[in-house]
Design a protein around this motif. Structure first.
Motif, short mmCIF file in Angstrom:
data_model
loop_
_atom_site.label_atom_id
_atom_site.label_comp_id
_atom_site.label_asym_id
_atom_site.label_seq_id
_atom_site.Cartn_x
_atom_site.Cartn_y
_atom_site.Cartn_z
N GLY A 89 0.82 -1.21 0.00
CA GLY A 89 0.00 0.00 0.00
C GLY A 89 0.85 1.25 0.00
N TRP A 149 0.39 -8.31 -7.27
CA TRP A 149 0.87 -6.96 -7.59
C TRP A 149 1.31 -6.86 -9.05
CZ3 TRP A 149 1.23 -2.34 -4.96
CH2 TRP A 149 2.14 -1.38 -5.44
N TRP A 191 -2.26 -2.35 -6.20
CA TRP A 191 -2.54 -2.67 -4.79
C TRP A 191 -3.88 -3.35 -4.63
CZ3 TRP A 191 -6.02 -0.78 -0.99
CH2 TRP A 191 -5.71 -1.18 0.31
#
Length: 252
Positions: free
Chosen positions: A143, A198, A155
């Motif tokens: 984050g 990710w 994220w």
């Protein structure tokens, strides 16, 4: 005649990666404390003589020799195994060179994944005290990487992938019981799935495929050599860690 300009001070030294080896007594301590059967109090001393195992006095029990200072019995992970694993992890991160945000998240996850691997191999369990902080820290660091410039999209994808991979493992436990994966595997998958997600939706699938392939090959070898039976329960945590790292190496 020109006067001399201001003398530049010495350049700040960058921290040496091998300084991370100073953390290996802590990792050994975590392994020794949690390498106990489920439902058993965490270990606080040598099983043979009762000598306390403590970070206040880490040597020799928490050093590379892994021997009790009282009776010389082996304590925790095999001698030098944690140290070799940490060096290998450092080398992997240095050679791959991911961006700082992803590097921090991966390093955090590995700090828990290393002792979890040794614990799972020894006693076939993945304690919540390690899997949950691993997942939470990984999610938070990703984050921060998103806020630092990577954007919200990776994220959110990482969050969904972590939850999705964890749900897959948990579902096998609910549907298949002992023949499925454990709930500990599902909690370890939270962080693994976030790291892989990710980089894209297909990367978690790649990591899972690598983990399943590795575990299948090892299981086959154990069956052929008669070191395991069809009914044997093999820990999956180490293969999930290796599959995650393998998939990360392919995308870095």
């Amino acid at each position: 005649m020109r006067g001399a300009g201001p003398t530049a001070g010495p350049a700040p030294q960058r921290p040496r990666p091998l300084a991370v080896l100073a953390l290996t007594p802590l990792l050994r301590y975590v392994v020794a404390r949690h390498c106990v059967p489920s439902g058993t109090p965490r270990r606080s001393g040598c099983d043979a003589c009762g000598t306390a195992i403590s970070l206040a006095r880490p040597w020799p029990a928490l050093g590379p020799r892994a021997r009790c200072g009282g009776c010389g019995a082996r304590v925790g992970a095999p001698p030098a195994a944690v140290e070799v694993t940490v060096v290998a992890a450092i080398a992997l991160l240095l050679l791959a060179g991911p961006p700082t945000g992803e590097l921090a998240a991966t390093a955090w996850w590995l700090a828990f994944a290393v002792p979890l691997t040794f614990v799972d191999v020894a006693v076939h369990r993945l304690p919540d005290r390690l899997t949950l902080p691993a997942a939470a820290g990984t999610w938070l660091l990703l984050g921060i990487a998103a806020l630092a410039g990577a954007g919200a999209a990776p994220w959110w994808r990482a969050t969904a992938a972590g939850l999705g991979l964890a749900f897959f493992f948990a579902a096998t436990t609910l549907l298949l019981g002992a023949r499925g994966f454990g709930i500990g595997d599902a909690k370890l998958a939270l962080g693994a799935g976030a790291l892989l997600g990710w980089y894209g939706w297909t990367v978690p699938l790649l990591g899972l495929l690598l983990a399943l392939t590795l575990s299948g090959l090892v299981a086959l070898v154990l069956l052929v050599t008669r070191r395991a039976a069809w009914s044997s329960h093999l820990p999956f945590g180490p293969y999930l860690v290796l599959g995650t790292l393998g998939a990360l190496l392919l995308v870095w």
